[in-house]
Design an enzyme around this catalytic site. Structure first.
Site, PDB file in Angstrom:
ATOM      1  N   ASP A  54     108.872 -63.302  33.781  1.00  8.59           N
ATOM      2  CA  ASP A  54     109.178 -62.335  34.837  1.00  8.59           C
ATOM      3  C   ASP A  54     109.005 -63.003  36.197  1.00  8.59           C
ATOM      4  O   ASP A  54     107.968 -63.594  36.474  1.00  8.59           O
ATOM      5  CB  ASP A  54     108.229 -61.132  34.701  1.00  8.59           C
ATOM      6  CG  ASP A  54     108.722 -59.947  35.520  1.00  8.59           C
ATOM      7  OD1 ASP A  54     109.912 -59.912  35.879  1.00  8.59           O
ATOM      8  OD2 ASP A  54     107.899 -59.048  35.796  1.00  8.59           O
ATOM      9  N   GLU A  80     108.821 -50.632  37.248  1.00  9.52           N
ATOM     10  CA  GLU A  80     109.427 -51.633  38.119  1.00  9.52           C
ATOM     11  C   GLU A  80     110.900 -51.743  37.759  1.00  9.52           C
ATOM     12  O   GLU A  80     111.252 -52.022  36.610  1.00  9.52           O
ATOM     13  CB  GLU A  80     108.728 -52.995  37.975  1.00  9.52           C
ATOM     14  CG  GLU A  80     107.327 -52.996  38.584  1.00  9.52           C
ATOM     15  CD  GLU A  80     106.688 -54.377  38.669  1.00  9.52           C
ATOM     16  OE1 GLU A  80     107.049 -55.251  37.853  1.00  9.52           O
ATOM     17  OE2 GLU A  80     105.830 -54.569  39.555  1.00  9.52           O
ATOM     18  N   GLU A  86     114.085 -53.562  37.465  1.00  5.53           N
ATOM     19  CA  GLU A  86     114.459 -54.978  37.387  1.00  5.53           C
ATOM     20  C   GLU A  86     115.763 -55.154  36.600  1.00  5.53           C
ATOM     21  O   GLU A  86     116.188 -54.252  35.878  1.00  5.53           O
ATOM     22  CB  GLU A  86     113.358 -55.797  36.686  1.00  5.53           C
ATOM     23  CG  GLU A  86     111.975 -55.635  37.322  1.00  5.53           C
ATOM     24  CD  GLU A  86     110.965 -56.675  36.856  1.00  5.53           C
ATOM     25  OE1 GLU A  86     111.385 -57.690  36.249  1.00  5.53           O
ATOM     26  OE2 GLU A  86     109.767 -56.475  37.106  1.00  5.53           O
ATOM     27  N   ARG A 113      98.811 -50.562  37.880  1.00 10.84           N
ATOM     28  CA  ARG A 113      98.403 -51.126  39.174  1.00 10.84           C
ATOM     29  C   ARG A 113      96.897 -51.247  39.345  1.00 10.84           C
ATOM     30  O   ARG A 113      96.414 -52.190  39.981  1.00 10.84           O
ATOM     31  CB  ARG A 113      98.957 -50.270  40.319  1.00 10.84           C
ATOM     32  CG  ARG A 113     100.457 -50.151  40.358  1.00 10.84           C
ATOM     33  CD  ARG A 113     101.110 -51.498  40.567  1.00 10.84           C
ATOM     34  NE  ARG A 113     102.566 -51.353  40.654  1.00 10.84           N
ATOM     35  CZ  ARG A 113     103.404 -52.360  40.528  1.00 10.84           C
ATOM     36  NH1 ARG A 113     102.952 -53.574  40.291  1.00 10.84           N
ATOM     37  NH2 ARG A 113     104.696 -52.159  40.613  1.00 10.84           N
ATOM     38  N   GLN A 171      95.791 -54.127  37.301  1.00  9.41           N
ATOM     39  CA  GLN A 171      96.315 -55.336  37.946  1.00  9.41           C
ATOM     40  C   GLN A 171      95.454 -55.779  39.133  1.00  9.41           C
ATOM     41  O   GLN A 171      95.112 -56.954  39.257  1.00  9.41           O
ATOM     42  CB  GLN A 171      97.753 -55.057  38.421  1.00  9.41           C
ATOM     43  CG  GLN A 171      98.473 -56.268  39.007  1.00  9.41           C
ATOM     44  CD  GLN A 171      99.923 -55.944  39.398  1.00  9.41           C
ATOM     45  OE1 GLN A 171     100.396 -54.823  39.203  1.00  9.41           O
ATOM     46  NE2 GLN A 171     100.615 -56.909  39.949  1.00  9.41           N
ATOM     47  N   LYS A 228     100.486 -55.896  32.621  1.00  7.97           N
ATOM     48  CA  LYS A 228     101.930 -56.024  32.391  1.00  7.97           C
ATOM     49  C   LYS A 228     102.270 -56.236  30.922  1.00  7.97           C
ATOM     50  O   LYS A 228     103.445 -56.368  30.594  1.00  7.97           O
ATOM     51  CB  LYS A 228     102.460 -57.245  33.169  1.00  7.97           C
ATOM     52  CG  LYS A 228     102.160 -57.248  34.643  1.00  7.97           C
ATOM     53  CD  LYS A 228     103.188 -56.455  35.401  1.00  7.97           C
ATOM     54  CE  LYS A 228     103.020 -56.640  36.898  1.00  7.97           C
ATOM     55  NZ  LYS A 228     104.075 -55.956  37.631  1.00  7.97           N
ATOM     56  N   THR A 275     107.490 -53.388  28.081  1.00  8.74           N
ATOM     57  CA  THR A 275     108.608 -53.664  28.977  1.00  8.74           C
ATOM     58  C   THR A 275     109.835 -53.088  28.280  1.00  8.74           C
ATOM     59  O   THR A 275     110.107 -53.444  27.138  1.00  8.74           O
ATOM     60  CB  THR A 275     108.787 -55.190  29.183  1.00  8.74           C
ATOM     61  OG1 THR A 275     107.558 -55.745  29.656  1.00  8.74           O
ATOM     62  CG2 THR A 275     109.895 -55.496  30.168  1.00  8.74           C
ATOM     63  N   GLU A 289     105.439 -49.136  46.093  1.00 11.79           N
ATOM     64  CA  GLU A 289     106.080 -49.219  47.409  1.00 11.79           C
ATOM     65  C   GLU A 289     106.556 -47.847  47.892  1.00 11.79           C
ATOM     66  O   GLU A 289     106.392 -47.507  49.055  1.00 11.79           O
ATOM     67  CB  GLU A 289     107.296 -50.144  47.340  1.00 11.79           C
ATOM     68  CG  GLU A 289     106.983 -51.602  47.144  1.00 11.79           C
ATOM     69  CD  GLU A 289     108.248 -52.360  46.794  1.00 11.79           C
ATOM     70  OE1 GLU A 289     109.002 -52.716  47.699  1.00 11.79           O
ATOM     71  OE2 GLU A 289     108.491 -52.577  45.587  1.00 11.79           O
TER      72      GLU A 289
END
Ligand code: CA
Length: 433
Positions: free
Chosen positions: A129, A202, A204, A240, A243, A256, A260, A367
């Site tokens: 990643d 996320e 991606e 988070r 993390q 993580k 996924t 964000e």
């Protein structure tokens, strides 16, 4: 513009210009096999192969479509991918009668997508990643370190990445159990254990390596695209709070590695070529091994929806675009292999969260809510700072052509409560008084 004899609506993701590959089975035939999406249908390549339609290609006699993954076909290489795509596109054209006028063959090779089950398309060997969006890296850096130190000094010189976990990559529709782990909440003087309280998505894009490289032999940036088989949407679920406690000094680990999610249809790189655009200007100029004059980016519109258990339909919460990414796929591959690291057929690379320049185009909740400071208002009155149990996250994306779309379908996943595990509840060090 070429058209198929199969009806494809303008907003469909799967016109004759796309032809993404997937692995499927159905009630009539439980054996997993390879198919291509066209409109609301899937074209069964294993049957076409048995009828000899691929006899003039490099995959002739290799039974690459009678497989439970795309790996064998991916390994066949770029020439084979091109030949096979040409055969399929030809057979599906409205002005070609071979399939169009043969109802009995159509019945054998075309299934309605609603009647099939899509399976994991690739046996994923390794998962890497990256962190290729400057907007995302800057926003996250600002949140954690302040505006002056938003980007680490290395960021503009190399595509930052880490080696992820391949075993927990799951196909769209797989439920996600809320991870548990250690966190160190603000104000606490020691870490605590429990379910993650800051679960995030996320947005991606992922790409699969079709053909790899020999150990010790780097892939030059100008040749990197030849190794890419196709692309999928990726939701790189992130914890988070886990993390922020674990990530120094070696980067993300458990935050993580629990899941996924990827979309089931692999869109060939070839189908995206009409949508090539320039990426952002790279300043400072990268070192020579990362330099290229190619149009390295693609105009892929991306959307994320959220649906809580109390909502009737999903709500759009952010829109972004692949073209915002600073580092291209070819630069990522060149960087990954410059040490001589060998990529393998079936490796999954992901771009990292794709954020745009505006508030409405941020690619994750960290964000979007600025680490919880600005909750998202949902239409039914609920608010979200992080993902809650029962929430479903749905991502979609497409390239807009003139009257058609080359799309990725969707990747969705619903979050379930953490599973209970046995832990010692009394302290080994406690004294009775
Ligand atoms: Ca990520």
């Amino acid at each position: 513009m070429i058209r198929s004899f199969i009806e494809v609506k303008p907003e469909s993701h799967f016109p004759i210009q796309n032809l993404p590959y997937g692995v499927f089975r159905d009630n009539e035939n439980k054996n997993p096999r390879i198919g291509v999406a066209i409109g609301d249908y899937v074209l069964d390549l294993s049957v076409l192969d048995e009828f000899g339609f691929f006899d003039e290609t490099d995959v002739s006699g290799k039974r690459v479509f009678h497989q439970s993954s795309l790996n064998k076909f991916m390994q066949a290489g770029k020439k084979a991918w091109k030949e096979v795509r040409a055969v399929i596109q030809h057979l599906l054209r409205e002005d070609v009668s071979i399939l169009r006028d043969n109802q009995s063959l159509c019945n054998k090779v075309l299934k309605q997508q609603k009647d099939i089950e899509l399976l994991m398309p690739v046996e994923i060997k390794n998962y890497t990643d990256f962190y290729a969006s400057k907007e995302h890296a800057s926003n996250v850096g600002t949140i954690f370190r302040g505006k002056e130190n938003a980007l680490m000094p290395n960021w503009v010189h190399l595509p930052v990445g880490y080696h992820g976990r391949a075993s927990s990559v799951v196909i769209s529709g797989t439920d996600i159990y809320r991870p548990q782990g250690q966190t160190n909440p603000t104000g606490s003087n020691k870490p605590i254990f429990g379910p993650c309280k800051q679960l995030d998505f996320e947005l991606e894009v992922g790409y699969f390596i079709g053909t790899g490289n020999e150990l010790g032999m780097p892939i030059p940036v100008e040749e990197a695209e030849d190794h890419i088989f196709g692309l999928v949407l990726v939701n790189d679920w992130s914890a988070r709070d886990i993390q922020s406690w674990e990530y120094q000094p070696l980067g993300p680990f458990l935050s993580k590695n629990f899941a996924t999610s990827i979309s089931p249809w692999v869109v060939p790189l070839e189908a995206l070529k009409p949508f090539r655009v320039n990426g952002p200007v790279q300043d400072p100029e990268p070192l020579p091994y990362l330099r290229t004059t190619n149009l390295g980016s693609f105009d892929i519109h991306l959307e994320v929806f959220l649906k809580s258990e109390n909502m009737e339909k999903p709500q759009l919460i952010t829109s972004s675009n692949y073209k915002y990414l600073y580092w291209s796929m070819e630069q990522q591959i060149a960087h990954h292999t410059i040490t001589g690291c060998n990529l393998q057929t079936g490796d999954l690379m992901a771009t990292g969260t794709i954020s745009g320049p505006t508030k409405e185009s941020r690619g994750c909740l960290l964000e979007l809510t600025w680490r919880g400071k600005e909750p998202i208002q949902l239409d039914n009155g609920e608010q979200r700072v992080w993902i809650e149990d029962g929430d479903e996250v749905i991502m979609t994306g497409w390239c807009q052509g003139d009257g058609y779309r080359v799309g990725f379908g969707e990747v969705r996943g619903k979050v379930l409560p953490s599973r209970e595990i046995k832990v010692l509840t009394h302290s080994k060090n406690s004294t009775t008084s």
